[in-house]
Design a protein around this motif. Structure first.
Motif, PDB file in Angstrom:
ATOM      1  N   TYR A 239       0.834  -1.191   0.000  1.00 50.02           N
ATOM      2  CA  TYR A 239       0.000   0.000   0.000  1.00 50.02           C
ATOM      3  C   TYR A 239       0.875   1.250   0.000  1.00 50.02           C
ATOM      4  CZ  TYR A 239      -4.391  -2.398   1.326  1.00 50.02           C
ATOM      5  OH  TYR A 239      -5.529  -3.180   1.359  1.00 50.02           O
ATOM      6  N   SER A 240       0.397   2.302  -0.631  1.00 47.09           N
ATOM      7  CA  SER A 240       1.016   3.606  -0.438  1.00 47.09           C
ATOM      8  C   SER A 240       0.596   4.109   0.947  1.00 47.09           C
ATOM      9  CB  SER A 240       0.547   4.591  -1.516  1.00 47.09           C
ATOM     10  OG  SER A 240      -0.841   4.842  -1.374  1.00 47.09           O
ATOM     11  N   SER A 241       1.267   5.121   1.444  1.00 54.63           N
ATOM     12  CA  SER A 241       0.889   5.666   2.762  1.00 54.63           C
ATOM     13  C   SER A 241      -0.552   6.164   2.779  1.00 54.63           C
ATOM     14  CB  SER A 241       1.855   6.786   3.163  1.00 54.63           C
ATOM     15  OG  SER A 241       3.145   6.270   3.392  1.00 54.63           O
ATOM     16  N   PRO A 242      -1.010   6.885   1.750  1.00 51.25           N
ATOM     17  CA  PRO A 242      -2.422   7.298   1.746  1.00 51.25           C
ATOM     18  C   PRO A 242      -3.386   6.119   1.714  1.00 51.25           C
ATOM     19  CG  PRO A 242      -1.161   8.675   0.234  1.00 51.25           C
ATOM     20  CD  PRO A 242      -0.259   7.559   0.662  1.00 51.25           C
ATOM     21  N   GLN A 243      -3.038   5.069   0.975  1.00 54.31           N
ATOM     22  CA  GLN A 243      -3.915   3.890   0.924  1.00 54.31           C
ATOM     23  C   GLN A 243      -4.007   3.213   2.286  1.00 54.31           C
ATOM     24  OE1 GLN A 243      -1.994   1.703  -2.228  1.00 54.31           O
ATOM     25  NE2 GLN A 243      -3.463   2.387  -3.782  1.00 54.31           N
ATOM     26  N   LEU A 244      -2.874   3.100   2.966  1.00 56.57           N
ATOM     27  CA  LEU A 244      -2.887   2.472   4.288  1.00 56.57           C
ATOM     28  C   LEU A 244      -3.691   3.315   5.267  1.00 56.57           C
ATOM     29  CD1 LEU A 244      -2.016   0.239   6.174  1.00 56.57           C
ATOM     30  CD2 LEU A 244       0.154   1.449   6.545  1.00 56.57           C
ATOM     31  N   ASP A 245      -3.511   4.618   5.210  1.00 55.71           N
ATOM     32  CA  ASP A 245      -4.296   5.502   6.078  1.00 55.71           C
ATOM     33  C   ASP A 245      -5.789   5.339   5.798  1.00 55.71           C
ATOM     34  OD1 ASP A 245      -2.011   6.491   7.239  1.00 55.71           O
ATOM     35  OD2 ASP A 245      -1.932   8.308   6.004  1.00 55.71           O
ATOM     36  N   TRP A 246      -6.137   5.275   4.514  1.00 48.87           N
ATOM     37  CA  TRP A 246      -7.544   5.105   4.158  1.00 48.87           C
ATOM     38  C   TRP A 246      -8.085   3.795   4.719  1.00 48.87           C
ATOM     39  CZ3 TRP A 246     -10.669   1.551   1.960  1.00 48.87           C
ATOM     40  CH2 TRP A 246     -11.946   1.958   1.577  1.00 48.87           C
ATOM     41  N   MET A 247      -7.319   2.728   4.596  1.00 50.06           N
ATOM     42  CA  MET A 247      -7.769   1.420   5.035  1.00 50.06           C
ATOM     43  C   MET A 247      -7.992   1.404   6.545  1.00 50.06           C
ATOM     44  SD  MET A 247      -8.513  -1.542   3.573  1.00 50.06           S
ATOM     45  CE  MET A 247      -9.843  -1.912   4.732  1.00 50.06           C
ATOM     46  N   LYS A 248      -7.083   2.026   7.271  1.00 54.93           N
ATOM     47  CA  LYS A 248      -7.231   2.065   8.731  1.00 54.93           C
ATOM     48  C   LYS A 248      -8.461   2.857   9.137  1.00 54.93           C
ATOM     49  CE  LYS A 248      -2.340   1.506   9.945  1.00 54.93           C
ATOM     50  NZ  LYS A 248      -1.135   2.160  10.547  1.00 54.93           N
ATOM     51  N   LYS A 249      -8.733   3.941   8.428  1.00 53.49           N
ATOM     52  CA  LYS A 249      -9.875   4.798   8.759  1.00 53.49           C
ATOM     53  C   LYS A 249     -11.202   4.177   8.331  1.00 53.49           C
ATOM     54  CE  LYS A 249      -7.229   9.099   8.402  1.00 53.49           C
ATOM     55  NZ  LYS A 249      -6.991  10.332   7.592  1.00 53.49           N
ATOM     56  N   ALA A 284     -15.952   0.036  -5.256  1.00 56.20           N
ATOM     57  CA  ALA A 284     -17.114   0.296  -4.401  1.00 56.20           C
ATOM     58  C   ALA A 284     -16.893   1.472  -3.457  1.00 56.20           C
ATOM     59  CB  ALA A 284     -17.445  -0.956  -3.592  1.00 56.20           C
ATOM     60  N   PHE A 285     -15.612   1.841  -3.242  1.00 56.77           N
ATOM     61  CA  PHE A 285     -15.318   2.895  -2.273  1.00 56.77           C
ATOM     62  C   PHE A 285     -14.647   4.130  -2.895  1.00 56.77           C
ATOM     63  CE2 PHE A 285     -15.047  -1.202   0.048  1.00 56.77           C
ATOM     64  CZ  PHE A 285     -16.175  -1.047   0.828  1.00 56.77           C
ATOM     65  N   GLY A 286     -14.529   4.152  -4.196  1.00 52.47           N
ATOM     66  CA  GLY A 286     -14.022   5.357  -4.843  1.00 52.47           C
ATOM     67  C   GLY A 286     -12.535   5.351  -5.112  1.00 52.47           C
ATOM     68  N   LYS A 287     -12.084   6.365  -5.848  1.00 55.21           N
ATOM     69  CA  LYS A 287     -10.708   6.430  -6.341  1.00 55.21           C
ATOM     70  C   LYS A 287      -9.671   6.626  -5.238  1.00 55.21           C
ATOM     71  CE  LYS A 287     -11.909   8.136 -10.944  1.00 55.21           C
ATOM     72  NZ  LYS A 287     -11.729   9.235 -11.945  1.00 55.21           N
ATOM     73  N   GLU A 288     -10.071   7.123  -4.098  1.00 52.95           N
ATOM     74  CA  GLU A 288      -9.114   7.357  -3.014  1.00 52.95           C
ATOM     75  C   GLU A 288      -8.930   6.135  -2.113  1.00 52.95           C
ATOM     76  OE1 GLU A 288      -7.382  10.181  -3.008  1.00 52.95           O
ATOM     77  OE2 GLU A 288      -8.527  10.666  -4.812  1.00 52.95           O
ATOM     78  N   SER A 289      -9.686   5.080  -2.383  1.00 55.94           N
ATOM     79  CA  SER A 289      -9.665   3.904  -1.506  1.00 55.94           C
ATOM     80  C   SER A 289      -8.443   3.031  -1.764  1.00 55.94           C
ATOM     81  CB  SER A 289     -10.935   3.081  -1.710  1.00 55.94           C
ATOM     82  OG  SER A 289     -10.996   2.583  -3.037  1.00 55.94           O
ATOM     83  N   ALA A 290      -8.221   2.102  -0.869  1.00 56.88           N
ATOM     84  CA  ALA A 290      -7.137   1.130  -1.002  1.00 56.88           C
ATOM     85  C   ALA A 290      -7.634  -0.088  -1.779  1.00 56.88           C
ATOM     86  CB  ALA A 290      -6.645   0.694   0.372  1.00 56.88           C
ATOM     87  N   PRO A 291      -6.739  -0.781  -2.488  1.00 53.63           N
ATOM     88  CA  PRO A 291      -7.117  -2.044  -3.135  1.00 53.63           C
ATOM     89  C   PRO A 291      -7.049  -3.197  -2.132  1.00 53.63           C
ATOM     90  CG  PRO A 291      -4.833  -1.556  -3.609  1.00 53.63           C
ATOM     91  CD  PRO A 291      -5.349  -0.399  -2.792  1.00 53.63           C
ATOM     92  N   ARG A 292      -7.522  -4.367  -2.557  1.00 56.93           N
ATOM     93  CA  ARG A 292      -7.404  -5.598  -1.769  1.00 56.93           C
ATOM     94  C   ARG A 292      -7.939  -5.432  -0.342  1.00 56.93           C
ATOM     95  NH1 ARG A 292      -2.580  -5.565  -0.974  1.00 56.93           N
ATOM     96  NH2 ARG A 292      -1.802  -3.981  -2.389  1.00 56.93           N
TER      97      ARG A 292
END
Length: 334
Positions: A239-249, A284-292
């Motif tokens: 994950y990129s840092s933004p993706q990981l942050d998104w996933m945690k949130k 399902a969660f938009g372009k800013e979301s994390a994959p997998r």
């Protein structure tokens, strides 16, 4: 045209057996010899091929000393030798090899870090018996085939890890979200991830549910996390840092979505693949979301299961009842 020519050549070349792909889950065999791993060195097959003059290739291949079985070597087969010689002289493949030499001329760091990580894995699960690590040039430049493993060997396609340098060839058709994951810093975690996935047993069914896949991935990530404690989560999770942050949130939102859409026990891959496939985001969660997203939730479930049940890693690997793992995990999305 160049890319199509290379693809055609590689398909022909692989068909006669330089690479023998024999992946399997760990089965019966001799127990892992920790002492043997202590002495392991990385076999640099690409150096044998590309640093040897064509006229001396046959002799070099007869005397490689290679003791694994993921690479087939047939120096007495004229057709094989003709294809190998052509492969080593292809201008694009040779360019890739130059990048590999510049980036991976010295792999002592990888030998050291792999040994430590594999020793940690063995201390958790004595089914592991990796004793050989080999590198080669595949010519495929393919994210999915960057690392192979079987019961006792890891095979690394180093050219896949210089893919970001191959821009003038259009990255051989790979999208940028994959190209960005083919970097040196991912190599160690990719190797351990592939070994870990070989230790994970799936339920004996022809129709795995999404939950089965989530738990399988969760187990693999758990093993990578425990064996590489000093590696950043962004690298281990890809994950990129933004993706990981998104996933945690958004862990609670993802879990609620899986329940609301009744996806956990779904066997139709077409209905959940965007939650499991490598992608730039989860639709399902938009372009800013994390994959997998499903794999991340699987990891969290496995973490909760291990904390609640105090099971050993070996017991975790042997438990194939995904619903039992979910039930006994007491998982609560954060």
């Amino acid at each position: 045209m160049i890319i199509r020519k290379i693809r055609s050549f590689i398909i022909t070349q692989l068909s006669i057996g330089i690479l023998c792909v024999c992946l399997s889950a760990c089965g019966s065999g001799s127990s892992y010899d920790k002492g043997e791993l202590d002495n392991v060195g990385i076999f640099r097959f690409e150096k044998v091929l590309f640093d040897t003059p064509v006229g001396q290739l046959q002799s070099a291949l007869r005397n490689t000393g290679y003791k694994g079985h993921l690479i087939n070597i047939y120096p007495n087969d004229p057709q094989y030798m003709e294809q190998v010689a052509g492969f080593t002289q292809d201008e694009v493949i040779r360019e890739a090899y130059e990048y590999v030499k510049a980036e991976f001329g010295d792999l002592e760091w990888l030998e050291h870090d792999l040994k430590k990580a594999l020793d940690k894995l063995h201390s958790m699960d004595d089914e592991l018996r990796i004793t050989k690590v080999s590198t080669f040039i595949s010519g495929q430049f393919d994210y999915e085939t960057r690392v192979w493993a079987d019961d006792d060997e890891v095979l690394i396609a180093l050219d896949s890890y210089v893919l970001p340098k191959m821009a003038k060839y259009g990255y051989f058709g790979n999208p940028m979200y994959l190209v960005n994951l083919c970097k040196k810093e991912y190599l160690l975690a990719d190797c351990i991830g592939r070994v870990a996935r070989n230790l994970v047993l799936m339920p004996k069914t022809n129709e795995p549910q999404l939950l089965d896949i989530m738990i399988m991935e969760g187990k693999a990530i758990y093993l990578v996390d425990k064996s590489l404690p000093n590696v950043a989560d962004t690298i281990k999770l890809r994950y990129s840092s933004p993706q990981l942050d998104w996933m945690k949130k958004n862990e609670q939102n993802v879990w609620a979505y899986l329940l609301q859409e009744q996806l956990l026990f779904q066997t139709d891959n077409g209905k959940y693949h965007n939650l499991t496939d490598e992608a730039p985001c989860t639709n399902a969660f938009g372009k800013e979301s994390a994959p997998r997203c499903a794999a991340y939730i699987g990891w969290r479930i496995v973490e909760s299961y291990m904390e609640n049940t105090r099971s050993s890693v070996k017991e975790l690997m042997q438990e194939t009842d995904s619903q039992k793992i979910l039930r006994e995990s007491g998982y609560k999305a954060r």
